[in-house]
Scaffold this motif. Structure first.
Motif, PDB file in Angstrom:
ATOM      1  N   ILE A 306       0.844  -1.208   0.000  1.00 11.51           N
ATOM      2  CA  ILE A 306       0.000   0.000   0.000  1.00 11.51           C
ATOM      3  C   ILE A 306       0.871   1.247   0.000  1.00 11.51           C
ATOM      4  N   HIS A 307       1.936   1.227   0.805  1.00 11.66           N
ATOM      5  CA  HIS A 307       2.854   2.367   0.843  1.00 11.66           C
ATOM      6  C   HIS A 307       3.489   2.597  -0.530  1.00 11.66           C
ATOM      7  N   GLU A 308       3.869   1.503  -1.190  1.00 13.46           N
ATOM      8  CA  GLU A 308       4.420   1.622  -2.549  1.00 13.46           C
ATOM      9  C   GLU A 308       3.413   2.272  -3.497  1.00 13.46           C
ATOM     10  N   LEU A 309       2.147   1.832  -3.426  1.00 11.08           N
ATOM     11  CA  LEU A 309       1.106   2.388  -4.295  1.00 11.08           C
ATOM     12  C   LEU A 309       0.880   3.863  -4.006  1.00 11.08           C
ATOM     13  N   TYR A 310       0.901   4.216  -2.736  1.00 11.91           N
ATOM     14  CA  TYR A 310       0.745   5.631  -2.359  1.00 11.91           C
ATOM     15  C   TYR A 310       1.947   6.426  -2.847  1.00 11.91           C
ATOM     16  N   HIS A 311       3.115   5.841  -2.661  1.00 13.36           N
ATOM     17  CA  HIS A 311       4.357   6.512  -3.053  1.00 13.36           C
ATOM     18  C   HIS A 311       4.363   6.815  -4.547  1.00 13.36           C
ATOM     19  N   GLY A 312       3.808   5.894  -5.333  1.00 13.24           N
ATOM     20  CA  GLY A 312       3.787   6.081  -6.784  1.00 13.24           C
ATOM     21  C   GLY A 312       2.575   6.820  -7.300  1.00 13.24           C
ATOM     22  N   GLY A 313       1.691   7.264  -6.410  1.00 12.41           N
ATOM     23  CA  GLY A 313       0.488   7.988  -6.821  1.00 12.41           C
ATOM     24  C   GLY A 313      -0.475   7.147  -7.637  1.00 12.41           C
TER      25      GLY A 313
END
Length: 522
Positions: A306-313
């Motif tokens: 989830i953090h990766e997805l948030y990080h990548g917008g």
């Protein structure tokens, strides 16, 4: 030198084996048997040897089916040391205390039921409901909390059997003083002319393959214990080790798990795009996502992605809640051990000064009151809550408030055992999705009330912490270990048989021990 196989033999739980060499007895794991209450209860209560005879214990990782009887071992006279990685010891601080709390709670509830039934049978002249209300008022206090002292007193007065927990929180805390922490790839002494070196197993944080070297009667024996072998290219931790010292590659006996000895998992790289679609679709409906998740491993992997997805917008940055005290503590342990992170994790987060398990949308729910407020929140959010199979814990209340709303999603990310609520959600929910959500939604009972399962039920496979048959074979091939014999353990009998046959076809000599069987190495 000999090895006796005591637990997780032709079954999955209760990992426990004993090496006897140079008159020393060294244990490999001390796991709890899990399953049907009566069967597992008897297995867990007694050891098939004197705990005082064990000089030391090697712990492969912190999962309760490998560590869960350590407090009982210490309670029954073990005075040696427990060798493991630093991360495993830190995780055991919380997991063993949680296990003890469950033992105490189960014993208290069973004692309450025994006493209540005895008092009901003695009551006369009143309706059954009135009798139950009076007895409950006498045996409970502070709302619905069991009055343990009163229950114990009355059980003694009425000459009833008093059920004791397997061990207490105090026992669990006492056992922690026996742990010795070691980094990977550093040999340490575990007995007379016996050393051990730990290598990455890729299963969970801190999990280890143990390579044990024993000098006895003029020759050197090498024994390797895999514990549980993980998957490749998982988030957070490194792959199973492929680099063993050249001088230690001749292995007399490899003790190897076979949990998924006849299975092939979904590809790890598919998880992120699937989770991305689920979040985007749910938010577009104005709904929330409830994820029943195990506290150790699964919760942290989901947070990472989830953090990766948030990080990548790639998805809307809606609030993410971890509603499990144990998961909260274990997530802190993950954050404190960056030394075991994979190169990909270091590159994605640590290299830019970011913590994979801390982002502004992430909130850890501490109190029950906070949890109750969150349950009633109708704005889009993600909540990860225990238990993973929906049998107990805070997730039940989130499901109660969310499952009847078609805007929401219940996301299943782990195995659901037969006869659990999680399995019923899995079977009936996925069948309803498969039908195109036509007709009346299935009704599911939880907390003594039926609810229509209108929320979307989706399954995200590939999260297993155990390698499948091909990944376990990959470990053998890439490690280049020269193995005389493989003892196949930690799998249901059909899985162990299938995996042993699979390995045999790939050129390995295998055997499947019987419970209590001793194998002599010469």
């Amino acid at each position: 030198m000999e090895v006796t196989f005591y637990g997780a033999v032709r079954e999955v739980t209760g990992s426990m084996h004993v090496i006897t060499a140079n008159s020393d007895k060294i244990m490999l794991d001390c796991g709890m048997f899990q399953g049907r209450r009566k069967d597992s209860e008897q297995k867990n209560k007694e050891f098939p040897f004197d705990p005082k005879s064990i000089i030391n214990l090697i712990l492969s990782h912190a999962h309760i089916d490998h560590s869960g009887r350590i407090p009982l071992l210490v309670k029954n006279g073990f005075t040696g040391r427990i060798f493991c990685t630093r991360a495993t010891a830190d995780a055991c601080t919380f997991l063993l205390a949680d296990s003890a709390h469950i033992q105490e709670s189960d014993a208290n509830y069973l004692n309450y039921k025994t006493l209540r039934n005895a008092l009901l049978s003695k009551s006369k002249g009143k309706s059954k409901n009135n009798k139950k209300s009076e007895i409950a008022a006498m045996l409970k206090h502070e709302g619905n909390k069991l009055n343990v002292e009163k229950i114990t007193e009355l059980i003694k007065e009425n000459d009833l059997e008093h059920i004791e927990p397997l061990y207490t929180i105090e026992d669990a805390q006492n056992s922690l003083g026996y742990f010795d922490r070691y980094p990977y790839r550093v040999p340490f002494e575990i007995g007379q002319d016996t050393t051990c070196t730990l290598f990455e197993a890729g299963h969970i944080l801190g999990s280890a393959v143990s390579l044990i070297k024993i000098k006895e009667n003029g020759r050197v024996f090498r024994l390797c214990y895999t514990g549980d072998i993980g998957r490749y290219d998982k988030p957070i931790i490194k792959n199973p080790c492929a680099l063993f010292p050249e001088e230690d590659k001749n292995i007399d006996l490899l003790i190897m798990e076979s949990t998924y000895g006849d299975r092939e998992h979904e590809a790890m790289e598919d998880l992120r795009p699937q989770l991305k679609k689920i979040i985007n679709d749910t938010v577009a409906r104005g709904g929330s996502i409830v994820i029943p998740a195990f506290a150790f491993g699964r919760t942290q992997e989901l947070l990472y992605i989830i953090h990766e997805l948030y990080h990548g917008g790639e998805v809307p940055r809606i609030p993410v809640y971890v509603d499990s005290p144990l998961a909260t503590n274990i997530t802190k342990v993950f954050g404190e051990h960056p030394e075991v992170y994979s190169d990909e994790t270091v590159k994605a987060f640590l290299s830019i000064g970011d913590n994979p398990f801390a982002f502004k949308e992430l909130k850890f729910v501490a109190s029950v009151d906070e949890s109750m407020v969150l349950m009633r929140d109708n704005t889009p959010h993600i909540v990860l809550a225990a238990s993973g199979m929906c049998e107990a814990g805070r997730v039940l209340h989130h499901l109660r408030y969310k499952m009847h709303n078609p805007k929401n999603t219940i996301l299943l990310v782990g195995f659901m055992a037969q006869n659990t609520l999680g399995r019923r959600i899995h079977d009936q929910g996925l069948e309803y999705e498969k039908s195109g959500r036509k007709g009346e939604p299935p009704l599911l009972k939880l907390l003594n009330k039926e609810y229509p399962l209108k929320a979307h039920v989706l399954k995200l496979g590939g999260f297993s912490a155990h390698g499948d048959k091909n990944e376990m074979l990959r470990f053998l091939k890439e490690s280049k270990l020269k193995i005389k014999q493989i003892a196949v353990v930690h799998g249901e009998e059909e899985q162990s048989i299938a995996f042993a046959d699979f390995l045999s076809k790939n050129g390995y000599s295998t055997m499947i021990p019987e419970p209590g069987k001793t194998l002599k190495l010469t």
